[in-house]
Each structure stands twice: as structure tokens, then as C-alpha cells.
Design a protein around this motif. Structure first.
Motif, PDB file in Angstrom:
ATOM      1  N   GLY A 268       0.832  -1.209   0.000  1.00 42.63           N
ATOM      2  CA  GLY A 268       0.000   0.000   0.000  1.00 42.63           C
ATOM      3  C   GLY A 268       0.858   1.248   0.000  1.00 42.63           C
ATOM      4  O   GLY A 268       1.650   1.445   0.913  1.00 42.63           O
ATOM      5  N   VAL A 269       0.692   2.083  -1.027  1.00 47.30           N
ATOM      6  CA  VAL A 269       1.556   3.250  -1.169  1.00 47.30           C
ATOM      7  C   VAL A 269       1.023   4.470  -0.428  1.00 47.30           C
ATOM      8  O   VAL A 269       1.736   5.430  -0.214  1.00 47.30           O
ATOM      9  CB  VAL A 269       1.765   3.635  -2.654  1.00 47.30           C
ATOM     10  CG1 VAL A 269       2.459   2.514  -3.399  1.00 47.30           C
ATOM     11  CG2 VAL A 269       0.449   3.976  -3.311  1.00 47.30           C
ATOM     12  N   GLY A 270      -0.223   4.418  -0.032  1.00 46.05           N
ATOM     13  CA  GLY A 270      -0.843   5.609   0.541  1.00 46.05           C
ATOM     14  C   GLY A 270      -0.563   5.826   2.014  1.00 46.05           C
ATOM     15  O   GLY A 270      -0.905   6.868   2.560  1.00 46.05           O
ATOM     16  N   HIS A 271       0.026   4.836   2.668  1.00 42.52           N
ATOM     17  CA  HIS A 271       0.298   4.981   4.096  1.00 42.52           C
ATOM     18  C   HIS A 271       1.750   4.637   4.360  1.00 42.52           C
ATOM     19  O   HIS A 271       2.300   3.747   3.723  1.00 42.52           O
ATOM     20  CB  HIS A 271      -0.614   4.064   4.909  1.00 42.52           C
ATOM     21  CG  HIS A 271      -2.059   4.353   4.682  1.00 42.52           C
ATOM     22  ND1 HIS A 271      -2.721   5.353   5.355  1.00 42.52           N
ATOM     23  CD2 HIS A 271      -2.951   3.816   3.827  1.00 42.52           C
ATOM     24  CE1 HIS A 271      -3.970   5.395   4.925  1.00 42.52           C
ATOM     25  NE2 HIS A 271      -4.134   4.476   3.999  1.00 42.52           N
ATOM     26  N   PHE A 272       2.329   5.317   5.325  1.00 40.26           N
ATOM     27  CA  PHE A 272       3.756   5.129   5.552  1.00 40.26           C
ATOM     28  C   PHE A 272       4.095   3.665   5.809  1.00 40.26           C
ATOM     29  O   PHE A 272       5.078   3.139   5.294  1.00 40.26           O
ATOM     30  CB  PHE A 272       4.239   5.980   6.726  1.00 40.26           C
ATOM     31  CG  PHE A 272       5.703   5.785   7.001  1.00 40.26           C
ATOM     32  CD1 PHE A 272       6.652   6.417   6.215  1.00 40.26           C
ATOM     33  CD2 PHE A 272       6.134   4.926   7.997  1.00 40.26           C
ATOM     34  CE1 PHE A 272       7.997   6.208   6.421  1.00 40.26           C
ATOM     35  CE2 PHE A 272       7.484   4.714   8.219  1.00 40.26           C
ATOM     36  CZ  PHE A 272       8.414   5.363   7.432  1.00 40.26           C
ATOM     37  N   PHE A 273       3.288   2.978   6.606  1.00 37.24           N
ATOM     38  CA  PHE A 273       3.660   1.623   7.020  1.00 37.24           C
ATOM     39  C   PHE A 273       3.320   0.570   5.971  1.00 37.24           C
ATOM     40  O   PHE A 273       3.705  -0.591   6.119  1.00 37.24           O
ATOM     41  CB  PHE A 273       2.991   1.265   8.347  1.00 37.24           C
ATOM     42  CG  PHE A 273       1.495   1.166   8.251  1.00 37.24           C
ATOM     43  CD1 PHE A 273       0.692   2.286   8.373  1.00 37.24           C
ATOM     44  CD2 PHE A 273       0.886  -0.061   8.028  1.00 37.24           C
ATOM     45  CE1 PHE A 273      -0.686   2.192   8.276  1.00 37.24           C
ATOM     46  CE2 PHE A 273      -0.492  -0.160   7.929  1.00 37.24           C
ATOM     47  CZ  PHE A 273      -1.276   0.968   8.047  1.00 37.24           C
ATOM     48  N   GLY A 274       2.605   0.958   4.906  1.00 36.63           N
ATOM     49  CA  GLY A 274       2.198  -0.011   3.891  1.00 36.63           C
ATOM     50  C   GLY A 274       3.350  -0.859   3.353  1.00 36.63           C
ATOM     51  O   GLY A 274       3.296  -2.088   3.395  1.00 36.63           O
ATOM     52  N   PRO A 275       4.412  -0.199   2.867  1.00 42.04           N
ATOM     53  CA  PRO A 275       5.519  -0.972   2.295  1.00 42.04           C
ATOM     54  C   PRO A 275       6.138  -1.956   3.290  1.00 42.04           C
ATOM     55  O   PRO A 275       6.678  -2.983   2.880  1.00 42.04           O
ATOM     56  CB  PRO A 275       6.532   0.116   1.913  1.00 42.04           C
ATOM     57  CG  PRO A 275       5.703   1.332   1.710  1.00 42.04           C
ATOM     58  CD  PRO A 275       4.581   1.257   2.688  1.00 42.04           C
TER      59      PRO A 275
END
Ligand SMILES: Nc1ncnc2c1ncn2[C@@H]1O[C@H](COP(=O)(O)OP(=O)(O)OP(=O)(O)O)[C@@H](O)[C@H]1O
Ligand SMILES: [Mg+2]
Lengths: 424, 250, 316
Positions: A268-275
Motif C-alpha cells: 500500500g503506497v498511501g500509508h507510511f507503514f504499507g511498504p
């Protein structure tokens, strides 16, 4: 008074998350004791840094790169060369700090490539990144003194003195070194999002025109963001070098570039922790699925396409979608319909797995006529019976899932309605 | 007399074969409030786009406070003290109202491309942002993503973002278009307040706003400035009435 | 020498025409729909594999017609049921969808036809030397390839300039936003273009698969080169794509034969520097080895210094 309490709690919960994460990182190897799982944890640590650095481009600056591994690989090569120079006694740098060599080397290259490629975002950037990636990958065979030709460059980390006095022989010591750098990088990359440059990267992503009318040169904002992303990718590459003690030309190539893109996107690119989630999941899948089935690349591809079609905001997006519902204490309204969807999803999944495995067995295994076993059941892939079951499972699963999805939509509709009422 | 704030000399602009701006000469005095009026499609927004560096000119010369800015890029012109708003709201839609303002303040507060300051810790910056929020009466809406604001609020935020950098020449493109009577009144007083002791150039279709705010008015028709004069003289100018005002009343 | 030049010219022409068959569809798709289709070369590969499979049953000639049609239908289905549903998530999602698709197609091809190359062969009837020029045979199949690709070129040209749909497509190339206002069935046109482009790629696969090698990595090899072609040729310009295809075909083919390095050049002037490390590597690079990087160098420079490409009407 009450307000202050709330704020205090908020602050704790914010830092608490970091502290909890740190604790988990520290105790993890006590639960995973095998060499395989510890080396997997190390790989995950590296992948997290790499994926987060990628998201500094894709998520935060809207730059879709097909060549981010250039910095990962170059970081690895810089580090291994420095490591060898240190081994030869020319200079002295402690082993713990060697990944910085990768970072700083990458940042310099990143500034140059960044300036060349970020004048315009969007497709031109994507194409230039693809071109640069291919260029570096193709030229890696032309410069054997740097890339080491076919066999790459290797080194011996035991010959380098360590600041902490630890002998970095066992995987567990390297794990902690990686964990340290990963944790530091995560914190730094998080803080970067809060700096003027980080904010402006978002601004330029959403509206470069406006950004230039508040005094910023979008090109320069992108270049700096690109160089910083290169820095962290270089650190990840440096850790790779220290971990494996060998770096080959493949690390600058299209495969790791594509890999990091998929990890980041799935997370998920939209949230900091996604990657972070993406790096954990994908690395885990790559290592464990590869042991379980030869067809794992297909599963991986299906997962990726599925995410692009149905969940373009990634796992993090799905989680964050539930945040307001959770806060409004309405999760209990969603769970029944979710539970209902699990069953058909499993059936469909089972059918798909059978389909792929049987086809795989038929076409790619050494002896297709040999009986195969799946989920502990032995059967012959040629007979029609398993095919029948497969098709049946897929059809039933698909049909039921359609209905379950309808239910899920319904309960979401209800939840949204309630939340709307409450907020107004 | 002091240097003009903005000076255009023989400025032309063509898109392909169609000439949109046709030999415009214009001097805007420092500290004045200047309105540009003209029928739809006359080229008013294009004129703004030329002055602010959004488009390059086809030929001609533009000066800002006595220094040439012809064909500089927009950020360079902005750094020399010219800021603009857009006819179609142009802000950062995903950012909160507060973030929009704070981003707009960053450059002139001196933080530039810094990646070693944390925005949340910069006291002076945040205080300035608060002040500005207060000024455009949006303190209450600070956490709302700009894209979700009501139209009039977006326009107010756009003005806030435009003036945040403390530029001394402000270009506003139809700041009150599409607003109700009361919203317009509020916007006018806001504009009056925030452009105090600054140079203002604005495009506006609402004549009452124009006559209310402007010290001087230029009339742009088919890419040419047919006259520049005081509001009273413009009102009585027959050519203007024919070309523009007459059309409105007809 | 003359012989080398002659056959290199023929080869580069063949390679260039193959590239054009691929890039013409891609450039249409890219300029009309704004989608950088990473799966385009995969359709090329599918064309080759389909043709191979069909040739196993009924021979080469039916495959020449059926395989491209199949690929075209597949392309149209991908557009209709894949891309169109991803469209609402934006360009990045569309692009990544095609990336995933390319990845998946490669895996599926391996699943069905195995990891190694399949023996997709030139039809017997064309497997003879047509003429002998300068002591070397020119095979009939190469001439056949040339004829097919030129035929396709003419066909495409006629469709685009004479038919109604061609005119719509042309209008869309220069004014992509304008088409919808004309009231045409835009989704239908898109599906047609995507399907048609895929079919062209499939045709290239049919006639190129047995000339090159039909293997699972053929898409990944050719894919990036086709991007280079459309960037160099320029957005929305088929003429540009044509010129760029021939140009790239020539660069790659001719570079392969030149066994000269910088140090050889310097030696001509009596200079024999003996550097070490990177500089040594650099001086020793032979032109023939630069074949793989030249296109990308070309593309990157083009994007930086002339984003419109050779003949483009708009920027990429
Ligand atoms: N980028 C462009 N390319 C081509 N033509 C343009 C461009 N920008 C503006 N034009 C044309 O220039 C003319 C003037 O446009 P402009 O927006 O400056 O008018 P305006 O005076 O601001 O009108 P309005 O009152 O409607 O805002 C119009 O005919 C428009 O179509
Ligand atoms: Mg206008």
C-alpha cells in the motif's frame, strides 16, 4: 485537564507503537531459531528499507520508477568494494558503518540521475527510470572491474574490525545489525515525511503547478526526494552486501526493481507503514512458497494483479479503511458478513490452487504420469476426476463469493449510514 | 515617481496561429489596486499566466519592480515577490487546510528544501500559519482536506495560499466568481485586508466588486488593452460601454 | 565487406519491420489511451506460441490468420474486462495491471509450453534459398517476412486514412480529449484499438517467432525495445514509429558486426594507454557489445533533450 490526559495518551500511543515495534524486532529471533527463518528475517529487514525507500518515490512523490534497484545494487557494490579495501588495510571503517558507504555512494549517483529524470513526473519519468535501469543492468557486464562480471564481487566481513567488538559470524549477529539499520532507517524515513521537503514532495505530487507558485521548483523537489530515496536504497544494498558477502550484477537488474515495486504496491503506497507490510508478506511468500510449490511465481502474479484490480490501495489501504469503523465501534457489524465471505473465498482458493498445481504437474514436472499429491491426497493428474472437482470448486466458490460480496457491501452501506448519522 | 510594480512592454502571445494577447503595454503602480476587466475569452487569464511565468511570452518584455522577469519560471518569479491565484481553484486537495497554508509559508520563512527540520516543531512557522488561518476565518476547518471544502471556502483558502508567502505583488483571477452576495462581500473585505499596502492586480467580472476595490481599471478586449483609467472615467467611457459594459446590460 | 553491408541491411530491415509491427499498435494504444502497455510484447509472444500450436495441428498457413485473430480477441477481452475496470484507479494502476499481466502471461506460457524454447519452424515450402547474392543465400522466408510486414504497413495505412474508424483514431491521436465530445463510442474505439494493436503484435509473433526463437523470455527481451521505439518515434506518430523502428533495427544489427573498441581507435593514432580499473574496462568495450545498451541510451537522451521524439506532435 481532560484534554491534556487525552493528549498524553495519544503521545504514548504514538511512541508506544515505535517501542513495541522495537521490542518485537529484538525478541523475534528467539521465536524463530532455525537458520532458514533467521536468514529470512534478515532479508525481510533489508526488504523493508528497500520498499520504504521506494515509497519515498511512488507514494510520496508520485514517481513510478522501474529502476530503483540501480541504487540498491550500486549500494551493494560500493559497500563490498569498501569492505574489501578495509580488508586490505588501506582504510579503516568498522563493519557496522559499512552500509553507509552504500548509502552515500547511492546518493551521489541519485543526485545525477534524479536531476536527469525528474523534470517531468508521470510517464516520462517512468520511461527514463526504465531506460536508466536497463542501461546500468546492460553495462554491468561491460565493467567487470566494478561489477565483477558473471561471478560478481565477494568479500569477507570477518576480516573487518567491528566497533561493538561483536564477531559478525553467525546469522543472528547480522540479524541484529540489519535490525538496527532497519529500525533507524524506518524512523528517519518517517521523520522525513514531516520535513519541509517531505511535505513539498506530497505537494508536488498532487499539484506541481501550485507548488511552483509558492516558490518551489518541482524539479528540484523531486531530485532531492529521489536522491534521499536512493540513499536508503543504497543502505539496503549495503546491508545486502554485508549479509551475503557477495554482490552480483543481478542486484542492479530488472528483477529486484520489479520486486520492490510489487512489494510496495501490495503493501500500500498511501500509508507510511504499507511498504513494511508488503516487504514482510512478499519476502515471506517468496521464500516459503518457493519451498512449497514450483508454481509460486504464478500465485505471486495473481496476487499482484488481484491487488491492482480490487485493492489498489494495498493491504495498508484495506486496514485503514476500517479505522473509522473501529473507532466508531462498529466492527461487529462487518464481521458477520466477512465471516460469511471467508468460506467461499477458501473454496475458490482451493480450486485455483488445484487447477494450477495439476496443470503444473502435467506440463512441467519430470514425470507427469507419476501420481501427485496435494493436501495429503494422492491422485493421478491425467484422470478426469480431479479436474472435475477443480472446476466444480472454482465455479461454486466464485458463485458463492459473488453473493457474499453483496452481503459485505450491504453491511458496509449500513455502517457508513450509521457513521454519517453520528457525525452530523 | 517610484518604479512600476509590473510593467509590460509590447507583449504578444499566440497559441499556434491564434494570437491571444496582442501588443499589450501596461504599467501597474506600486501599491495600487488594479482591475483588469473584459469579455469572456478576451485573454485576461492568459495575461496573468504570462506575468506569472506560467506561459512563456511570444515576444515582448515583462518587468517586476524594475527587473526583467520575461520567461523566467514561475517559482523564480514567485521568489521575487509575485504571487497569484487561479480562476479555477488550485490548491493541494489532499492536504488539510492547515497543511496548505503551512506549505505556502515554507519558502519565505526560509526553510526551503530543508529535510532536517520537522514542520511540527517549527514554532514561528506554525504561529504564522495559525495567524493566517484566523485571517481567512478557517481556524475551525483546519483539519479538513482542502478538496472537501465548500466552494467559497476553497476560494478563501486559495487567497490564503496566495498571500501566505508575503509577496508584494498579488494577482487574483476572478476571486469572487460563483459566490453568493454575502460570500462576495466577505471575500471583498478579505481581499481589502490582505492586500493592504501591497500591489493588487485582479481580474473580475463583478462590476460592483471592481468599482469597490480598484484604484485603476484596464479593459482588455480581444487581447488588446483598449484603455486604462480611473473607475469613474471607465464608467463613462463609451468605447468600454460598447465593448463590454453594454454587452453585459444587453 | 559489401556482402556484410548487404546482409546487415536486409537483417536490420527485417528486424526493423518486426519492431514496427509491434510498435505501431503500442503507439496507437499509448497515444490514445495514455496506457504504457507493458504486456504488448507478451501478445507478440502469444502470437508465436499460438502459431506454433496451430502449426502442430494444421500447419503454418492457417496459423498465420488464426493466431493473430486469437491474440486480437484476447487483447480486446483484456481491455474490456481488465483495463476498463482498473481505469477508475488511475494511470499508475492501469500501467501496473499491464506489468502484472506481462508477468502472468510469461508464467502461463511456461506452464503450458515449458521453460525451454519450442521447435516452431519455418514452413517447408518457404525453407529454401530464393536467390544467391554475393555468395550468400537469401532465404525465401525472409523475403516472405518482408512482404507480410510491408503488406501490413499498407493495410494499416489504408485503414487509418480511408476508413471511418481510422479517421476517428487519427483525430484521437492529436486531440485525445476531443474524441468523446464528438459523441463516438469511445470505449468501443478503445477496445478496438487495443484488440487491433494486440493482433498486430500477434502477427509479428507469428512471422517472427520462427525467425527468432520462440521461448518464454522473448517478450521480456523485446518489450523494453518497443518502448524505446515509441519514445524515439514520438507520441502519436506512426511515421515516427516507422522511422524509429528501422533506425533501431539498423543500430542494433550493424553494431553487432563492429569489433572495434576505443583502445583500437586510440592505437590507430599510436596511443596505447594502459589504464586500470573502470577506464580500462571502458576502453576495451567493443562496439558490438554496446548493442544492448544503445537503444536505452538513445531513449534516455531523447526523453531528456527532445521529449517530443523524432516526429511527435505532443510531449510523451
Ligand atoms: N493553453 C492554451 N492553448 C490554446 N488556447 C488557449 C490556451 N489558453 C487560453 N487559450 C485561449 O485564449 C483565449 C483567452 O483565454 P483566457 O482564459 O485568457 O480568457 P479570459 O479573458 O480569462 O476569459 P474568462 O473571462 O472566460 O476567464 C481563449 O479563446 C482560449 O481558448
Ligand atoms: Mg479567465
Amino acid at each position: 485537564m481532560k484534554k491534556k490526559d487525552k493528549k498524553g495518551f495519544f503521545m504514548w500511543s504514538k511512541h508506544g507503537l515505535w517501542i513495541a515495534a522495537m521490542l518485537i524486532v529484538i525478541i523475534l529471533p528467539f521465536f524463530f531459531r532455525s537458520g532458514f527463518s533467521r536468514s529470512m528475517l534478515s532479508q525481510i529487514g533489508i526488504a523493508i528499507i528497500f520498499a520504504l525507500s521506494y515509497n519515498m518515490l511512488l507514494g510520496q512523490a508520485g514517481l513510478l520508477s522501474f529502476g530503483h534497484a540501480v541504487f540498491y545494487g550500486l549500494g551493494g557494490f560500493f559497500t563490498i568494494h569498501i569492505l574489501n579495501t578495509v580488508s586490505n588495510g588501506v582504510i579503516t571503517i568498522p563493519l557496522e558503518l559499512l552500509p553507509l558507504a552504500g548509502g552515500f555512494g547511492a546518493v551521489i549517483v541519485g543526485l545525477v540521475f534524479g536531476w536527469l529524470s525528474t523534470e517531468r513526473a508521470g510517464t516520462p519519468f517512468a520511461l527514463i527510470s526504465l531506460g536508466i535501469g536497463e542501461l546500468i543492468a546492460a553495462s554491468s557486464l561491460m565493467f567487470p572491474s566494478f561489477f565483477g562480471g558473471e561471478q560478481g564481487i565477494s568479500g569477507d566481513r570477518m576480516t573487518v574490525f567491528a566497533l561493538t567488538g561483536i564477531r559478525f559470524g553467525k546469522q543472528i549477529t547480522i540479524y541484529y545489525l540489519i535490525a538496527f539499520w532497519a529500525f533507524l532507517s524506518i524512523v528517519l524515513m518517517y521523520l522525513l515525511t514531516q520535513t519541509p521537503l517531505g511535505r513539498l514532495a506530497n505537494a508536488v505530487r498532487d499539484n506541481p503547478e501550485r507548488a511552483s507558485f509558492i516558490g518551489y521548483n518541482p524539479h528540484w523537489v523531486r531530485t532531492l526526494q529521489y536522491a534521499l530515496a536512493a540513499f536508503f536504497a543504497g543502505i539496503a544494498g549495503g546491508l545486502f552486501a554485508v549479509n551475503y558477502e557477495i554482490v552480483t550484477a543481478e542486484t542492479v537488474g530488472f528483477i529486484p526493481s520489479g520486486n520492490v515495486l510489487m512489494m510496495t504496491y501490495i503493501g500500500g503506497v498511501g500509508h507510511f507503514f504499507g511498504p513494511i507490510l508488503g516487504a514482510v508478506l512478499v519476502t515471506f511468500m517468496q521464500l516459503s512458497l518457493a519451498n512449497m510449490t514450483h508454481a509460486w511465481l504464478i500465485y505471486f502474479g495473481l496476487l499482484f494483479i488481484g491487488m491492482v484490480i480490487w485493492a489498489p490501495s494495498g493491504i495498508a489501504g484495506i486496514i485503514m479503511l476500517h479505522e473509522p469503523v473501529w473507532k466508531a465501534k462498529l466492527m461487529k457489524r462487518l464481521i458477520p458478513s466477512y465471516a460469511l465471505a471467508v468460506f467461499p473465498a477458501l473454496i475458490l482458493f482451493l480450486g485455483t490452487v488445484m487447477f494450477i498445481e495439476i496443470s503444473y504437474h502435467l506440463s512441467l514436472s519430470v514425470d507427469p504420469t507419476a501420481p501427485m499429491h496435494l493436501f495429503g491426497i494422492h491422485f493421478r493428474a491425467q484422470s478426469l476426476f480431479p479436474w472435475g472437482i477443480t472446476v466444480f470448486l472454482i465455479l461454486i466458490g466464485f458463485g458463492l463469493l459473488q453473493r457474499a460480496i453483496k452481503r459485505v457491501r450491504q453491511s458496509w452501506g449500513e455502517v457508513n449510514l450509521i457513521m454519517k448519522k453520528e457525525s452530523s | 515617481m517610484s518604479l512600476p510594480a509590473v510593467k509590460l512592454t509590447d507583449v504578444y502571445k499566440s497559441f499556434g496561429k491564434s494570437r491571444i494577447i496582442n501588443r499589450v503595454n501596461l504599467e501597474i503602480n506600486t501599491g495600487e489596486r488594479h482591475a483588469v476587466i473584459g469579455p469572456n475569452g478576451a485573454g485576461k487569464s492568459t495575461l496573468f499566466n504570462l506575468i506569472s511565468g506560467f506561459y512563456p511570452v511570444s515576444s515582448g518584455r515583462i518587468e517586476l519592480k524594475g527587473r526583467e522577469i520575461t520567461n523566467l519560471s514561475s517559482h523564480q518569479i514567485n521568489r521575487r515577490g509575485l504571487s497569484r491565484s487561479f480562476q479555477v481553484t488550485n490548491i493541494f486537495p489532499k492536504m488539510s487546510v492547515f497543511e496548505n497554508i503551512r506549505c505556502a509559508l515554507l519558502w519565505t520563512t526560509g526553510y526551503r528544501y530543508s529535510f532536517w527540520h520537522l514542520c511540527g516543531r517549527l514554532k514561528r512557522l506554525n504561529e504564522k500559519a495559525e495567524e493566517l488561518l484566523e485571517k481567512i476565518s478557517m481556524t475551525e476547518r483546519r483539519h479538513v482536506p482542502a478538496g472537501l471544502l465548500a466552494y467559497a471556502e476553497q476560494r478563501a483558502l486559495e487567497i490564503g495560499v496566495t498571500i501566505a508567502g508575503d509577496a508584494d505583488v498579488i494577482l487574483l483571477d476572478e476571486p469572487t466568481a460563483g459566490m453568493s452576495r454575502s460570500e462576495t462581500e466577505r471575500a471583498v473585505s478579505l481581499i481589502r485586508e490582505v492586500t493592504e499596502s501591497k500591489t493588487l492586480i485582479m481580474v473580475e467580472h463583478d462590476m460592483s466588486v471592481v468599482f469597490d476595490l480598484a484604484d485603476r481599471i484596464s479593459v482588455l478586449v480581444y487581447g488588446e488593452i483598449i484603455t486604462t483609467d480611473s473607475p469613474d472615467n471607465i464608467r463613462n467611457n463609451t468605447r468600454v460601454q460598447e465593448a463590454y459594459l453594454g454587452k453585459e446590460s444587453a | 565487406m559489401l556482402e556484410y553491408i548487404f546482409f546487415s541491411t536486409i537483417n536490420s530491415l527485417l528486424y526493423g519491420m518486426l519492431l514496427f509491427m509491434l510498435s505501431s499498435g503500442l503507439t496507437l494504444i499509448f497515444s490514445m489511451m495514455g496506457i504504457l502497455n507493458f504486456a504488448h510484447a507478451s501478445f507478440f509472444m502469444l502470437g508465436a506460441y499460438f502459431a506454433y500450436q496451430i502449426s502442430q495441428f494444421v500447419g503454418f498457413w492457417p496459423g498465420l490468420v488464426i493466431a493473430p485473430l486469437l491474440v486480437g480477441v484476447l487483447g480486446a477481452l483484456v481491455e474490456r474486462y481488465g483495463l476498463r475496470s482498473v481505469h477508475k484507479h488511475g494511470h499508475v494502476a492501469e500501467l501496473l495491471f499491464t506489468v502484472g499481466l506481462a508477468y502472468l502471461i510469461e508464467e502461463i506460457v511456461m506452464l503450458i509450453w515449458g521453460r525451454n524454447a519450442v521447435p516452431y519452424q519455418i514452413p517447408n515450402i518457404l525453407d529454401f534459398a530464393l536467390v544467391n547474392i554475393l555468395g550468400t543465400d537469401l532465404s525465401a522466408y525472409r523475403v516472405f517476412m518482408l512482404v507480410v510486414s510491408i503488406g501490413m504497413f499498407i493495410f494499416l495505412f489504408l485503414v487509418l486514412t480511408r476508413s471511418r474508424i481510422g479517421l476517428i483514431i487519427q483525430a484521437a491521436l492529436t486531440h485525445p480529449d476531443g474524441v468523446s465530445t464528438l459523441g463516438h463510442n469511445v470505449p468501443g474505439v478503445f477496445m478496438l484499438v487495443f484488440g487491433g494493436g494486440s493482433a498486430l503484435a500477434g502477427l509479428a509473433g507469428v512471422i517472427g517467432g520462427n525467425y527468432l526463437i520462440t521461448e518464454p523470455s522473448m517478450a521480456a527481451h523485446l518489450g523494453p525495445i518497443v518502448f524505446v521505439v515509441i519514445v524515439v518515434g514520438g507520441m502519436g506518430s506512426l511515421t515516427g514509429a516507422f522511422i524509429a523502428s528501422l533506425l533501431l533495427g539498423a543500430i542494433q544489427t550493424f553494431a553487432v558486426g563492429v569489433q572495434v573498441s576505443l583502445s583500437d581507435l586510440l592505437a590507430l593514432f599510436g596511443l596505447t594507454p594502459e589504464p586500470s580499473g573502470l577506464l580500462k574496462d571502458f576502453l576495451r568495450i567493443q562496439i558490438s557489445h554496446t548493442g544492448p545498451i544503445l537503444p536505452y541510451l538513445f531513449m534516455v537522451l531523447m526523453l531528456i533533450f527532445r521529449p517530443k521524439g523524432l516526429m511527435g506532435k505532443r510531449e510523451t
